[in-house]
Motif scaffolding. Structure first.
Motif, PDB file in Angstrom:
ATOM      1  N   LEU A   1     -49.673  14.652  -4.985  1.00  0.00           N
ATOM      2  CA  LEU A   1     -48.650  13.957  -4.201  1.00  0.00           C
ATOM      3  C   LEU A   1     -48.748  14.369  -2.742  1.00  0.00           C
ATOM      4  CD1 LEU A   1     -45.913  12.237  -4.505  1.00  0.00           C
ATOM      5  CD2 LEU A   1     -44.779  14.463  -4.357  1.00  0.00           C
ATOM      6  N   VAL A   2     -48.788  13.375  -1.852  1.00  0.00           N
ATOM      7  CA  VAL A   2     -48.715  13.667  -0.419  1.00  0.00           C
ATOM      8  C   VAL A   2     -47.261  13.496   0.001  1.00  0.00           C
ATOM      9  CG1 VAL A   2     -49.569  13.132   1.879  1.00  0.00           C
ATOM     10  CG2 VAL A   2     -51.076  12.848  -0.098  1.00  0.00           C
ATOM     11  N   THR A   3     -46.693  14.580   0.506  1.00  0.00           N
ATOM     12  CA  THR A   3     -45.267  14.584   0.828  1.00  0.00           C
ATOM     13  C   THR A   3     -45.033  14.118   2.269  1.00  0.00           C
ATOM     14  OG1 THR A   3     -45.302  16.848   1.649  1.00  0.00           O
ATOM     15  CG2 THR A   3     -44.945  16.547  -0.732  1.00  0.00           C
ATOM     16  N   ALA A   4     -43.766  14.098   2.648  1.00  0.00           N
ATOM     17  CA  ALA A   4     -43.371  13.585   3.966  1.00  0.00           C
ATOM     18  C   ALA A   4     -44.005  14.359   5.117  1.00  0.00           C
ATOM     19  CB  ALA A   4     -41.852  13.621   4.086  1.00  0.00           C
ATOM     20  N   SER A   5     -44.279  15.633   4.914  1.00  0.00           N
ATOM     21  CA  SER A   5     -44.899  16.409   5.997  1.00  0.00           C
ATOM     22  C   SER A   5     -46.420  16.326   5.948  1.00  0.00           C
ATOM     23  CB  SER A   5     -44.414  17.859   5.954  1.00  0.00           C
ATOM     24  OG  SER A   5     -44.535  18.372   4.662  1.00  0.00           O
ATOM     25  N   GLY A   6     -46.949  15.487   5.086  1.00  0.00           N
ATOM     26  CA  GLY A   6     -48.393  15.276   5.026  1.00  0.00           C
ATOM     27  C   GLY A   6     -49.110  16.266   4.134  1.00  0.00           C
ATOM     28  N   LEU A   7     -48.354  17.101   3.439  1.00  0.00           N
ATOM     29  CA  LEU A   7     -48.970  18.082   2.549  1.00  0.00           C
ATOM     30  C   LEU A   7     -49.362  17.434   1.231  1.00  0.00           C
ATOM     31  CD1 LEU A   7     -46.722  21.246   2.644  1.00  0.00           C
ATOM     32  CD2 LEU A   7     -49.075  21.001   3.469  1.00  0.00           C
ATOM     33  N   ALA A   8     -50.549  17.771   0.732  1.00  0.00           N
ATOM     34  CA  ALA A   8     -50.953  17.316  -0.599  1.00  0.00           C
ATOM     35  C   ALA A   8     -50.683  18.449  -1.570  1.00  0.00           C
ATOM     36  CB  ALA A   8     -52.429  16.953  -0.588  1.00  0.00           C
ATOM     37  N   ILE A   9     -49.840  18.189  -2.558  1.00  0.00           N
ATOM     38  CA  ILE A   9     -49.503  19.237  -3.526  1.00  0.00           C
ATOM     39  C   ILE A   9     -49.763  18.734  -4.942  1.00  0.00           C
ATOM     40  CG2 ILE A   9     -47.795  20.364  -2.044  1.00  0.00           C
ATOM     41  CD1 ILE A   9     -45.598  18.936  -3.608  1.00  0.00           C
ATOM     42  N   THR A  10     -49.992  19.677  -5.854  1.00  0.00           N
ATOM     43  CA  THR A  10     -50.172  19.332  -7.260  1.00  0.00           C
ATOM     44  C   THR A  10     -48.854  19.562  -7.980  1.00  0.00           C
ATOM     45  OG1 THR A  10     -52.492  19.911  -7.167  1.00  0.00           O
ATOM     46  CG2 THR A  10     -51.497  19.829  -9.350  1.00  0.00           C
ATOM     47  N   VAL A  11     -48.356  18.524  -8.584  1.00  0.00           N
ATOM     48  CA  VAL A  11     -47.030  18.558  -9.218  1.00  0.00           C
ATOM     49  C   VAL A  11     -47.206  18.471 -10.729  1.00  0.00           C
ATOM     50  CG1 VAL A  11     -44.815  17.370  -9.398  1.00  0.00           C
ATOM     51  CG2 VAL A  11     -46.020  17.419  -7.200  1.00  0.00           C
TER      52      VAL A  11
END
Ligand SMILES: Cc1cc2nc3c(=O)[nH]c(=O)nc-3n(C[C@H](O)[C@H](O)[C@H](O)COP(=O)(O)OP(=O)(O)OC[C@H]3O[C@@H](n4cnc5c(N)ncnc54)[C@H](O)[C@@H]3O)c2cc1C
Ligand SMILES: *[C@@H]1O[C@H](CO)[C@@H](O)[C@H](O)[C@H]1NC(C)=O
Ligand SMILES: *[C@@H]1O[C@H](CO)[C@@H](O)[C@H](O)[C@H]1NC(C)=O
Ligand SMILES: *[C@@H]1O[C@H](CO)[C@@H](O)[C@H](O)[C@H]1NC(C)=O
Length: 540
Positions: free
Chosen positions: A227-237
């Motif tokens: 998931l790419v969040t609002a701050s542009g971070l790609a995280i694994t959820v």
């Protein structure tokens, strides 16, 4: 002239983790975040500092689209007046979605490009929409007027894990492609039933599958999301990483970020048995007996079975029904289908096929993309006599639009079995607010398709009328249920609110935690929002 990118996402993630509480600091600096991604911000046009009132003159989206062109080139950024742009807007399932004209269409091909897009949209305050397979029906669900439409079509990965337990699939895929890829390894996944439907919208809104009686909905069978969040971070959820977001993404739609990969649980799967049987009106009572029997008694005994019954009128034929019967094992006429065995059909396509073949078969006869479309859904407790009331109400109201030229007007009964309800509870459960004690339920969904733009209010009105008559009767009989399935909801419905006040509040607090400036609420206005009700409150 394209900006060079380094990939400091890991560094950025480490900085975030070091903060206490907030996922994004209150003084988050979009320019600095873009520089962190390796973007030379000095090569981009100056953002517009003017007040909102003055701003239309400065065209923030023109600046944002120009920036995307500077960063990624013309091939990934389509603008009005080109044939590529026209074929893109013409590629939606519904004419309503295709009628909107974005300032540009951006086609990212990498996660880093999605991160950059979000920050560019924030820098210029240009609204955007995200499109997967484009099968949501109402205008603005995955399209936008004057903003950026982000098309995920380049994300087409289908990577089966070495241990064959999972498969990574991209949000640019259609379900038939997913099944074909998985079948090469003798596998399948819990996903959509019709070939051309898109992966991301279906999963993020729920995802009803032929395998749902045993395994739950598609969203319940995602091992992890990128998931790419609002701050542009790609995280694994996943269930063990950002578990609150994992719960929220199971039914929460497009409210939390842009998904760039779905790691789906895979399982060994050979041919299924199934297909469609068509009946005339004299068989309707037996059709209803059969679907009732399946929902209440058959489905708990045999988790491999799935059944749907759809009602319509066919020109020159009259009232007809379509039973879609599916079995996850390569066995014809399993005992769970006995109530259908001796009914008189006018056509029957049941047989053994792989999932991809079933998906193609089910799509045969579906209207071509580009017609006007509307979808609506409600949820009710399974009850045999309510089913009779529903059929009578549908056909009585359907007769009022008999003279309106149409492609179709249909109503389908889809049991939500106790098996599906139980399977929804795994890994912390999903956001839908359904639990096994109230079931079995059934979704009653409506779909109309037509060609003449002026007829839209007639179809909206007749379906809204049918729904209000049925809801009123169901309430009287204690058989009503609030749940509205997001992926079938019209713009006049409020699926997120239907998950219950507690779930909606939890979704809102998760949204504030990961998206404190509410980018996915305000800068991405389309779709069903956790902070709002029905997109259009004026039910026709
Ligand atoms: C012919 C047909 C058959 C169908 N069959 C089924 C079925 O078998 N089972 C079922 O459950 N439903 C079914 N549906 C409903 C289907 O789930 C929805 O139409 C769903 O929205 C389709 O997903 P999409 O990606 O094609 O939609 P889109 O219109 O592209 O997107 C829908 C929503 O998802 C968001 N979105 C898209 N991509 C992303 C992303 N990468 N990250 C975050 N958000 C994103 C969009 O912004 C939008 O809000 C069917 C619909 C049709 C028209
Ligand atoms: C944001 O970051 C940019 C680039 O690093 C910097 O020039 C600017 O001063 C920062 N803005 C604020 C308000 O800190
Ligand atoms: C925005 O404000 C900055 C600093 O006040 C100024 O240098 C810049 O020219 C302004 N940009 C526009 C487009 O007005
Ligand atoms: C269907 O009809 C056959 C032949 O008349 C009969 O043997 C069978 O029991 C019937 N099956 C059901 C489920 O009614």
């Amino acid at each position: 002239m394209f900006a060079r990118f380094v990939v400091p996402l890991a560094a950025l993630a480490a900085r975030v983790t070091a903060q206490t509480g907030a996922f994004e600091p209150l003084d988050f600096n979009v320019t600095a975040a873009l520089e962190n991604l390796g973007v030379d911000v000095s090569a981009l046009p100056e953002p517009d500092n003017s007040t909102i009132a003055e701003r239309s003159l400065f065209q923030p989206c023109a600046l944002a689209c120009t920036s995307l062109k500077i960063l990624f080139g013309d091939g990934k950024v389509l603008t009005e007046g080109t044939s590529a742009y026209d074929s893109f807007t013409g590629g939606y399932w519904s004419a309503q979605q295709g009628s909107l004209n974005p300032s540009c269409v951006f086609k990212p091909a990498k996660t880093l490009e999605v991160s950059t897009l979000i920050l560019v949209a924030r820098l210029y305050q240009c609204p955007f929409a995200v499109k997967g397979g484009g099968h949501a029906a109402w205008a603005g669900a995955s399209s936008i007027e004057d903003g950026i439409t982000v098309s995920m079509e380049s994300f087409k990965q289908t990577t089966v894990a070495a241990n064959k337990q999972t498969v990574d699939i991209g949000p640019g895929l259609r379900w038939v492609d997913v099944y074909k890829a998985a079948e090469k390894d003798g596998l399948s996944v819990v996903g959509g039933r019709m070939a051309p439907v898109g992966v991301p919208g279906l999963i993020l809104g729920g995802g009803i599958s032929h395998f749902s009686n045993k395994l739950g909905w598609a969203c319940d069978n995602v091992a992890s999301f990128e998931l790419v969040t609002a701050s542009g971070l790609a995280i694994t959820v996943s269930a063990t990483s950002y578990a609150d977001l994992y719960w929220a993404l199971r039914g929460g739609g497009n409210n939390f970020g842009i998904v760039t990969n779905f790691k789906l649980n895979a399982f060994p799967q050979g041919d299924l048995w199934g297909g469609q049987r068509i009946y005339l009106e004299d068989q309707f009572p037996k059709n209803l007996d059969a679907i009732y029997e399946f929902a209440v008694n058959g489905s708990p005994k045999d988790l491999d079975a799935a059944q749907i019954i759809t009602f319509a009128s066919a020109p020159g034929v009259g009232k007809v029904s379509f039973a879609n019967l599916h079995y996850a094992k390569p066995i014809a006429e399993a005992p769970v289908f006995a109530p259908w065995a001796n009914l008189t059909t006018i056509a029957d396509t049941t047989g053994l096929r792989p999932m991809s073949g079933m998906a193609d078969l089910l799509n045969q006869g579906a209207p071509a993309p580009g017609a006007y479309q509307t979808w609506w859904g409600i949820n009710l407790k399974m009850d045999r006599s309510l089913l009779s009331f529903i059929i009578d109400t549908f056909y009585a109201q359907e007769a009022t639009v008999a003279d309106v030229e149409k492609i179709l007007l249909i109503m389908a009964i889809q049991p939500i079995t106790t098996g599906a309800l139980k399977a929804m509870q795994k890994n912390g459960g999903n956001a839908l607010g359904l639990n096994p004690t109230g079931g079995p339920y059934f979704i009653l969904n409506f779909n109309a398709a037509w060609n003449n733009v002026a007829d839209e209010p007639k179809f909206h009105h007749v379906i809204a009328t049918i729904i209000s008559l049925i809801k009123a009767e169901a309430k009287k009989r204690g058989l009503d249920n609030d749940f509205v399935y997001l992926n079938y909801a019209s713009e006049y419905q409020d699926p997120i609110g239907s998950y219950g006040a507690a779930n909606k509040a939890r979704l809102q607090s998760i949204s504030k935690k990961y998206d404190p400036s509410q980018v996915f609420q305000n800068l991405q206005p389309g779709g069903f929002k956790v902070t709002k009700g029905a997109p259009n409150p004026n039910v026709p």
